[in-house]
Design an enzyme around this catalytic site. Structure first.
Site, PDB file in Angstrom:
ATOM      1  N   ASP B 105       0.967  -1.102  -0.071  1.00 54.48           N
ATOM      2  CA  ASP B 105      -0.122  -0.160  -0.057  1.00 54.48           C
ATOM      3  C   ASP B 105       0.773   1.419   0.058  1.00 54.48           C
ATOM      4  O   ASP B 105       2.170   1.152   0.158  1.00 54.48           O
ATOM      5  CB  ASP B 105      -1.010   0.019   1.238  1.00 54.48           C
ATOM      6  CG  ASP B 105      -0.141   0.281   2.395  1.00 54.48           C
ATOM      7  OD1 ASP B 105      -0.937   0.655   3.465  1.00 54.48           O
ATOM      8  OD2 ASP B 105       1.057  -0.041   2.411  1.00 54.48           O
ATOM      9  N   ASP B 304      -8.150  -7.603   0.929  1.00 56.87           N
ATOM     10  CA  ASP B 304      -6.885  -7.589   2.007  1.00 56.87           C
ATOM     11  C   ASP B 304      -7.457  -7.355   3.393  1.00 56.87           C
ATOM     12  O   ASP B 304      -8.305  -6.378   3.461  1.00 56.87           O
ATOM     13  CB  ASP B 304      -5.678  -6.704   1.701  1.00 56.87           C
ATOM     14  CG  ASP B 304      -5.744  -5.332   2.523  1.00 56.87           C
ATOM     15  OD1 ASP B 304      -6.565  -4.397   1.866  1.00 56.87           O
ATOM     16  OD2 ASP B 304      -5.284  -5.022   3.339  1.00 56.87           O
ATOM     17  N   CYS B 342     -11.445 -28.607   7.486  1.00 55.95           N
ATOM     18  CA  CYS B 342     -10.321 -27.908   7.178  1.00 55.95           C
ATOM     19  C   CYS B 342      -8.852 -28.510   6.825  1.00 55.95           C
ATOM     20  O   CYS B 342      -8.862 -29.544   7.526  1.00 55.95           O
ATOM     21  CB  CYS B 342     -10.053 -26.957   8.172  1.00 55.95           C
ATOM     22  SG  CYS B 342      -8.760 -25.859   7.857  1.00 55.95           S
ATOM     23  N   CYS B 344      -5.950 -27.487   6.639  1.00 57.42           N
ATOM     24  CA  CYS B 344      -4.644 -26.931   7.069  1.00 57.42           C
ATOM     25  C   CYS B 344      -4.042 -27.969   8.133  1.00 57.42           C
ATOM     26  O   CYS B 344      -4.597 -28.774   8.769  1.00 57.42           O
ATOM     27  CB  CYS B 344      -5.035 -25.340   7.859  1.00 57.42           C
ATOM     28  SG  CYS B 344      -5.414 -25.756   9.297  1.00 57.42           S
ATOM     29  N   CYS B 347      -5.401 -28.353  11.751  1.00 57.63           N
ATOM     30  CA  CYS B 347      -6.505 -29.141  11.869  1.00 57.63           C
ATOM     31  C   CYS B 347      -6.267 -30.438  11.623  1.00 57.63           C
ATOM     32  O   CYS B 347      -7.167 -31.525  12.162  1.00 57.63           O
ATOM     33  CB  CYS B 347      -7.869 -28.622  11.132  1.00 57.63           C
ATOM     34  SG  CYS B 347      -8.532 -26.997  11.619  1.00 57.63           S
ATOM     35  N   HIS B 373      -4.276 -21.696  10.432  1.00 55.45           N
ATOM     36  CA  HIS B 373      -5.451 -22.103  10.398  1.00 55.45           C
ATOM     37  C   HIS B 373      -6.197 -20.869   9.759  1.00 55.45           C
ATOM     38  O   HIS B 373      -7.180 -21.068   8.848  1.00 55.45           O
ATOM     39  CB  HIS B 373      -6.163 -22.465  11.582  1.00 55.45           C
ATOM     40  CG  HIS B 373      -7.630 -22.723  11.327  1.00 55.45           C
ATOM     41  ND1 HIS B 373      -8.226 -23.752  10.725  1.00 55.45           N
ATOM     42  CD2 HIS B 373      -8.767 -21.789  11.485  1.00 55.45           C
ATOM     43  CE1 HIS B 373      -9.713 -23.706  10.422  1.00 55.45           C
ATOM     44  NE2 HIS B 373     -10.014 -22.250  11.309  1.00 55.45           N
TER      45      HIS B 373
END
Lengths: 415, 428
Positions: B105, B304, B342, B344, B347, B373
């Site tokens: 940014d 974002d 999930c 990930c 998990c 996660h």
């Protein structure tokens, strides 16, 4: 479990402990160290980042101080602490205390020992202690013991005697309860050698503990200030001389590279790996060399580098981080120093760790200055890898009869 | 690709977006961004790594989660470690060793969040550094200069940011100034073929002002066709020279502050209605799951937000039904993973009960588990949204998503129901 020694030279033992674990097929090298954890997890690391580290020890150290208060949860979980913490494949040793955070003295009685968790004091009688171990189901656990004879400034003979008496009583009671416990049949009790600084009591502790059917021995209370180091090392030799050769000897609260070597020479097999954690917490990276057979060019470069770094370490920095109120050693560099701001070298040239393969001193410096969490992650990865590499080099040096060279190299780098 | 920037030269902003599918009911689109550090599927959620780090997780972990673009912050990095050092480190990519895309940014948002430290003039924003008290001027030129040194794949114009709760002439002033600052950013941009400069649509919550801003942007495309006499040879095509100030993408700024959701969605919808179809629309600062889904429906492509990573560090895990405050006692003996669906690493290995224990310790690993996660949650959500657009079932996806999140379509927040209805998606 079986300890096979391939070599014993000048008091140093080299070998393997075989038939470990629930399935009896795991092996551990000695001399070696245990993976230090906080509340069942390597500090700062998830299994992914832990997995990035090479040569992680087969056995991890858990502390009862961080787990005792979760007894109920673990009991209800039923499947043991290894699976609960997400390390089902690791061998596990459960110590009483956390070597990094000393606990307040004055809480051991004839009937109980206390540990301190986040929720406060947890008092454990023998039966409570064994109930907790039953819920944890570790591979090895330190027996309930009275370690306070070594806490006080000047230990009295009376206090030393009491620490031995109590610890033996605890041991006998724990062994009896273990016999009656189905769940603990595959767990091994590690007997604890106490006795403060009193030779007579230390010997008594060693001989008596050795009579019991323990799987190994923990040498407790040999840490302390550098003033009394000679005395304690002498004590240590006398103690290990009394212990059977075919059972492993662990020592707690000793983790510095120079002290590790001193203890190995006095018959110690296994160490805790909290030193790399303490280094991490003060924003430092281990850089000491354990390459006792470098090529001649490298030696010159390294020597110059080491000397320069020792110069900068003169201001002893007491950096306050939880339980790590320690001074920086000359085994490490302080990445917060301004000189690393534009240093695009890895922490240690030639290091195979994730941090050194992917990042620079400048980046770590930036992360520390901006208080970013990643600093701890990357430093922990490097410091563990460096430390485990050190232990590997000890074993190699012993195998090749080069321990004297390694010892000299480490001695030169110790402040 | 474009030539070096200068007002009178021929310059054409690269077309970085390829549309793959469009929802036939709503304005949702699925696409692909072609960026210097690789393709990025849209809609995309971009995690925020403010100070050249993703808050406790390594570049490798972030890559393994499937992240292909994340954010860095020009304000912070401009102060520490500074653009010169980062340039020496081969740009932000080299400094943090991130192989995929980066978006920076401009530093403008800090004007709003740190307003007590700043003063805005036509020149730029005067800051007092919170680290050493030194005064710095962040001008459009300086912002682009820093971002050029950072080398991010997408850079943002410096805009005059005003909080969405401010009303009155200040909002109009900021909007027109942002247009002038865009011109200055374009002029100062030294690497248009390696870094994509996005414009930011401002205008606060005033529909008229926003529309004006959008018009001003589109009016900047002045096509000037001339015939080059040298190319009048037979058989050769007429050379068409176009002079335009063009940007490869647009951001919708000035929202996701303290404004009401009702005003928020209307401004988003107004913006997407007028922005070019074939360019990416980046809605800044939007990150709650419901907001993401609704704003995809309204035609946004990129998002974002610090929320998922920040809330992780407070012990909150994002799930399809909302969030789990894992420090709470109710999770003490909950041996299920955060989300059984999930994929990930957290998990796959850990239970809520263990995370509860770890969160009450001082081991930072607890925070990292949740950061992993929550990022996975956001990325998986965007992936699922995209698949539904490509497979022409986005409205059904939205209904199912809202049903899971709120239990019943009628319990969905009014603003979201209205926003979806405005683009042809009914929940009941």
């Amino acid at each position: 479990m079986k300890l096979s020694l391939t070599k014993v030279v000048n008091g140093c033992r080299l070998g393997k402990i075989k038939n470990l674990g629930k399935t009896g097929d795991r092996t551990m090298d000695v001399p070696g160290c245990l993976l230090y954890t906080k509340t069942g997890s390597a500090p700062h690391l998830t299994p992914h980042t832990l997995h990035n580290i090479h040569k992680v020890p087969a056995m991890a150290q858990l502390t009862l101080s961080s787990l005792a208060e979760h007894h109920e949860v673990l009991a209800e979980y039923k499947e043991g602490v290894g699976k609960f913490i997400g390390m089902p494949e690791s061998l596990l040793y459960c110590s009483l205390h956390d070597p990094v955070s000393p606990c307040p003295a004055g809480y051991v009685t004839n009937k109980s020992v206390s540990v301190w968790g986040v929720g406060g004091r947890v008092e454990m009688t023998v039966s409570k202690f064994m109930a907790i171990q039953q819920a944890l189901q570790p591979d090895w656990f330190q027996c309930l013991s009275d370690g306070e004879a070594s806490c006080a400034e000047a230990t009295s003979i009376k206090r030393a005697r009491k620490s031995v008496d109590r610890s033996l009583l605890f041991l006998d009671n724990c062994l009896r309860l273990q016999e009656e416990s189905e769940a603990l049949q595959r767990s091994t009790i590690i007997g604890v050698i106490e006795g403060g600084d009193v030779m007579e009591e230390r010997l008594r502790s060693a001989r008596e503990t050795a009579k019991r059917p323990v799987g190994g021995f923990l040498l407790d209370g040999f840490q302390g200030d550098p003033m009394t180091l000679e005395t304690r090392l002498h004590l240590l030799s006398s103690v290990t001389a009394e212990l059977p050769e075919d059972k492993p000897r662990l020592i707690c609260s000793v983790s510095r590279p120079d002290e590790v070597l001193e203890c190995i020479e006095r018959g110690v097999d296994l160490f805790e790996s909290f030193f790399p954690y303490q280094v991490t917490e003060r924003g430092c990276a281990l850089t000491f060399s354990f390459d006792y057979q470098p090529n001649p060019e490298e030696t010159l470069l390294q020597q110059n580098g080491t000397q320069e770094e020792i110069k900068y370490v003169h201001q002893t920095k007491k950096i306050k981080t939880t339980g790590c109120n320690q001074e920086m050693t000359s085994f490490e560099i302080n990445l917060k120093e301004k000189k690393y701001q534009g240093d695009f070298e890895p922490l240690v040239r030639g290091c195979s760790c994730y941090c050194c393969q992917n990042h620079t001193r400048a980046y770590i410096h930036h992360l520390l200055v901006t208080n970013e969490l990643l600093a701890g992650v990357l430093l922990m990865m490097h410091n563990f890898e460096h430390y485990f590499g050190f232990f590997h080099s000890i074993r190699e040096a012993l195998k090749n009869d080069r321990l004297a060279q390694l010892k000299e190299l480490i001695r030169r780098q110790a402040s | 690709m474009a030539a070096a920037a200068s007002p009178s030269s021929m310059e054409s902003a690269p077309r970085i977006m390829r549309l793959v599918a469009e929802c036939s009911r709503s304005r949702a689109r699925a696409g692909e961004l072609r960026l210097p550090h690789g393709p990025v599927a849209t809609p995309v959620f971009m995690p925020v790594g403010t100070q050249a780090t993703m808050k406790g997780i390594t570049a490798e972990q972030l890559d393994a989660l499937g992240c292909r673009i994340c954010l860095g912050n020009t304000y912070h990095l401009g102060l520490r470690p500074g653009p010169e050092l980062i340039q020496k480190a081969h740009g932000l990519h080299g400094f943090m060793n991130w192989p995929h895309n980066l978006l920076t940014d401009s530093g403008g948002f800090q004007m709003v969040s740190l307003v007590s430290l700043s003063e805005v003039t036509e020149e730029g924003v005067r800051f007092r550094s919170p680290y050493d008290g030194e005064e710095t001027l962040l001008s459009p030129e300086r912002s682009v200069e820093i971002q050029n040194a950072l080398g991010s794949d997408i850079i943002m114009q410096l805009d005059d940011v005003v909080s969405s709760t401010v009303t009155g002439p200040r909002v109009e002033e900021a909007m027109f100034r942002s247009i002038r600052w865009l011109d200055r950013c374009i002029a100062a941009h030294r690497r248009p073929d390696q870094q994509n400069l996005f414009a930011i649509i401002q205008g606060g919550l005033d529909a008229h002002l926003r529309a004006t801003c959008l018009e001003a942007w589109l009016a900047k495309w002045c096509h000037v066709r001339t015939r080059d006499p040298r190319q009048q040879t037979p058989g050769h095509r007429e050379a068409e020279q176009m002079t335009k100030r063009d940007v490869p993408g647009f951001a919708i700024g000035g929202l996701s502050g303290g404004e009401s959701k009702n005003q928020f969605w209307r401004m988003v919808a107004l913006s997407t209605a007028r922005l070019p179809r074939d360019k990416p629309r980046y809605l800044m600062g939007v990150g709650y799951a419901t907001d993401l889904v609704v704003c995809v429906a309204l035609g946004c492509d990129m998002f974002d937000c610090v929320f998922p990573t920040r809330t992780a560090r407070f012990g909150s895990a994002l799930v399809p039904t909302g969030n789990l405050q894992l420090k709470k006692k109710q999770y003490e003996k909950d041996f299920r993973p955060i989300d059984p669906e999930c994929a990930c690493p957290t998990c796959q290995t850990h239970s809520r009960a263990f995370l509860h224990v770890l969160l009450h310790s001082d081991n930072t690993a607890a925070l990292h588990h949740l950061t992993v996660h929550n990022i996975a949650y956001q990325l998986q959500l965007m992936s699922a949204v995209r698949a539904s657009i490509v497979e022409k079932r986005f409205p059904d996806f939205v209904r199912h998503f809202m049903g899971t999140m709120y239990g019943d379509p009628t319990l969905c927040p009014t603003w979201a129901t209205e926003a979806l209805a405005s683009v042809g998606i009914t929940l009941a």
